[in-house]
Design a protein around this motif. Structure first.
Motif, PDB file in Angstrom:
ATOM      1  N   PRO A  88     -19.315  40.217  72.823  1.00 55.85           N
ATOM      2  CA  PRO A  88     -20.528  40.976  72.503  1.00 55.85           C
ATOM      3  C   PRO A  88     -21.115  41.654  73.742  1.00 55.85           C
ATOM      4  O   PRO A  88     -21.148  41.067  74.817  1.00 55.85           O
ATOM      5  N   VAL A  89     -21.534  42.907  73.572  1.00 53.02           N
ATOM      6  CA  VAL A  89     -22.221  43.611  74.649  1.00 53.02           C
ATOM      7  C   VAL A  89     -23.716  43.367  74.454  1.00 53.02           C
ATOM      8  O   VAL A  89     -24.386  44.097  73.735  1.00 53.02           O
ATOM      9  N   TYR A 135     -25.437  43.321  80.037  1.00 50.49           N
ATOM     10  CA  TYR A 135     -25.452  44.698  80.529  1.00 50.49           C
ATOM     11  C   TYR A 135     -26.361  44.833  81.750  1.00 50.49           C
ATOM     12  O   TYR A 135     -25.992  45.414  82.771  1.00 50.49           O
ATOM     13  N   LEU A 136     -27.576  44.259  81.619  1.00 55.64           N
ATOM     14  CA  LEU A 136     -28.545  44.357  82.706  1.00 55.64           C
ATOM     15  C   LEU A 136     -28.066  43.561  83.925  1.00 55.64           C
ATOM     16  O   LEU A 136     -28.192  44.010  85.064  1.00 55.64           O
ATOM     17  N   HIS A 148     -27.456  48.202  68.970  1.00 57.59           N
ATOM     18  CA  HIS A 148     -28.423  47.150  68.653  1.00 57.59           C
ATOM     19  C   HIS A 148     -29.504  47.003  69.735  1.00 57.59           C
ATOM     20  O   HIS A 148     -30.432  46.216  69.562  1.00 57.59           O
ATOM     21  N   PHE A 149     -29.399  47.732  70.858  1.00 56.83           N
ATOM     22  CA  PHE A 149     -30.436  47.649  71.896  1.00 56.83           C
ATOM     23  C   PHE A 149     -31.730  48.278  71.368  1.00 56.83           C
ATOM     24  O   PHE A 149     -31.687  49.210  70.576  1.00 56.83           O
ATOM     25  N   SER A 150     -32.885  47.777  71.849  1.00 51.74           N
ATOM     26  CA  SER A 150     -34.159  48.411  71.500  1.00 51.74           C
ATOM     27  C   SER A 150     -34.310  49.703  72.299  1.00 51.74           C
ATOM     28  O   SER A 150     -33.523  49.986  73.206  1.00 51.74           O
ATOM     29  N   GLY A 151     -35.350  50.476  71.962  1.00 53.05           N
ATOM     30  CA  GLY A 151     -35.560  51.756  72.639  1.00 53.05           C
ATOM     31  C   GLY A 151     -35.672  51.615  74.146  1.00 53.05           C
ATOM     32  O   GLY A 151     -35.033  52.347  74.900  1.00 53.05           O
ATOM     33  N   LEU A 152     -36.479  50.663  74.584  1.00 57.07           N
ATOM     34  CA  LEU A 152     -36.683  50.467  76.015  1.00 57.07           C
ATOM     35  C   LEU A 152     -35.392  49.979  76.682  1.00 57.07           C
ATOM     36  O   LEU A 152     -35.040  50.401  77.789  1.00 57.07           O
ATOM     37  N   GLN A 153     -34.678  49.098  75.966  1.00 54.12           N
ATOM     38  CA  GLN A 153     -33.407  48.602  76.504  1.00 54.12           C
ATOM     39  C   GLN A 153     -32.421  49.749  76.667  1.00 54.12           C
ATOM     40  O   GLN A 153     -31.676  49.807  77.643  1.00 54.12           O
ATOM     41  N   VAL A 187     -36.532  40.300  67.241  1.00 52.98           N
ATOM     42  CA  VAL A 187     -37.073  39.166  67.990  1.00 52.98           C
ATOM     43  C   VAL A 187     -35.910  38.279  68.436  1.00 52.98           C
ATOM     44  O   VAL A 187     -35.024  37.967  67.649  1.00 52.98           O
ATOM     45  N   VAL A 188     -35.903  37.899  69.692  1.00 55.52           N
ATOM     46  CA  VAL A 188     -34.803  37.090  70.215  1.00 55.52           C
ATOM     47  C   VAL A 188     -35.147  35.617  70.056  1.00 55.52           C
ATOM     48  O   VAL A 188     -36.192  35.151  70.503  1.00 55.52           O
ATOM     49  N   ALA A 189     -34.275  34.889  69.368  1.00 53.22           N
ATOM     50  CA  ALA A 189     -34.487  33.459  69.193  1.00 53.22           C
ATOM     51  C   ALA A 189     -34.290  32.756  70.533  1.00 53.22           C
ATOM     52  O   ALA A 189     -33.509  33.199  71.355  1.00 53.22           O
ATOM     53  N   PRO A 190     -35.028  31.627  70.755  1.00 56.14           N
ATOM     54  CA  PRO A 190     -34.955  30.952  72.058  1.00 56.14           C
ATOM     55  C   PRO A 190     -33.523  30.557  72.442  1.00 56.14           C
ATOM     56  O   PRO A 190     -33.123  30.740  73.580  1.00 56.14           O
TER      57      PRO A 190
END
Lengths: 103, 248
Positions: free
Chosen positions: B134-135, B140-141, B104-109, B3-6
């Protein structure tokens, strides 16, 4: 092109897209099967960018003609000190000068 | 999926913008150059839609040119797909090498990350990791889209206005791509064994071009340099902790 031929082209493009994606994910799938990366493997991976990109440069130096070779040498000299935008500009100026002023 | 913190999202948003504008000019040159090449597509029976459809789904310039060329010569479909695979084979090396930085990217990422993994994307990701920055997926996107979207636009313009561009040699376009790649090679010159790797890969690719032919010279040359790096003595750096070095 008629309709059937056009669909054929679309299928070939989609197959090419899948093949390309497989090359882009394949290395990751292979490397993540390993628990930890041995130092020699790491050294090999570190060499990937220079090794691959060199193969896109060297053949062009030999097969592009002498004007391209001279332009690439000048760009190389520029690149040792300046950013690649200056390399592109210098190489382009040299090749244009040779083609339009000398020859 | 994490979960990405705000606050980290805001931070990432800034990185996204930084990624978008960073060195825009340099990549703009390359994208513009490639767009002109798509003019060829129309001559080989591709409609404007086909050319853009191919750019949007395959998204690998050199292999697209090979595919278009072979399709124009009525080569069997499996041979076209195999040739595209061969030209893009180097991406297997990219994806193995980049795994360390995008774990550390999620599957979809990861799906998007691999879809967007073109030469400049790979080179800049490696350089960013080397600088100790940090990448993130946002970076990246952001970087990926400033290559992907103009690339689609240039394909469209190239396919529409293609006939207006005469001989690319007359305006010096042919020299730009090898010089661009040379700039990328130079960018890695601080790495261990850089010069021997470059020398061996260059020579091997020239020999393979002569004896085996294109596009296999890319894979053969690359593997020669990579094997050399694996066999050369390891530097001390591998035993010491990684230090953060900031270079301009």
């Amino acid at each position: 092109m008629d309709n059937a031929e056009h669909m054929h082209l679309i299928y070939v493009i989609l197959a090419a897209a899948v093949a390309t994606f497989l090359t882009r994910i394949g290395g990751y799938v292979m490397i993540t099967q390993m628990k930890r990366i041995p130092p020699r493997m790491e050294a090999a991976l570190n060499a990937v960018p220079a090794a691959v990109l060199s193969t896109l440069v060297a053949p062009a130096f030999l097969s592009g003609g002498w004007d391209v070779a001279v332009a690439m040498l000048v760009a190389l000299a520029v690149g040792l000190r300046f950013s690649s935008l200056w390399m592109l500009l210098a190489g382009w100026l040299v090749v244009m000068a040779i083609r339009h002023l000398l020859v | 999926m994490a979960v990405v913190a705000p606050e980290s999202f805001l931070h990432d948003k800034r990185r996204f913008l930084a990624g978008r504008t960073w060195r825009f000019s340099r990549h703009g040159v390359r994208v513009a150059l490639r767009g002109t090449v798509h003019a060829l597509a129309v001559d080989n029976g591709f409609s404007v839609f086909d050319a853009v459809f191919m750019s949007a789904t395959v998204y690998a310039g050199a292999s697209q040119m090979v595919g278009i060329e072979l399709f124009g010569h009525n080569v069997q479909p499996w041979l076209i797909v195999l040739s595209v695979f061969a030209v893009n084979f180097r991406h297997i090396l990219y994806s193995a090498s980049i795994a360390r930085h995008i774990r550390h990217f999620s599957g979809l990422q990861k799906f998007f990350a691999f879809f967007l993994l073109v030469d400049p994307q790979y080179a800049e990701t490696e350089k960013r990791a080397e600088r100790g920055e940090p990448v993130t997926f946002a970076w990246y996107l952001g970087f990926g889209l400033i290559i992907y979207l103009p690339w689609q636009l240039m394909t469209l313009l190239g396919a529409i206005f293609g006939q207006m561009i005469g001989d690319p040699k007359a305006i010096g376009l042919d020299v730009l791509l090898p010089i661009y790649f040379m700039g990328l090679v130079l960018g890695f010159r601080k790495r261990d064994n850089w010069l021997p790797v470059v020398a061996v890969s260059s020579l091997a690719s020239i020999a393979a071009m002569h004896f085996v032919g294109s596009p296999w010279h890319v894979s053969i040359g690359a593997i020669a340099g990579i094997l050399l790096a694996a066999c050369l003595p390891l530097s001390k750096r591998h035993e010491e902790p990684v230090t953060l070095e900031h270079e301009v």
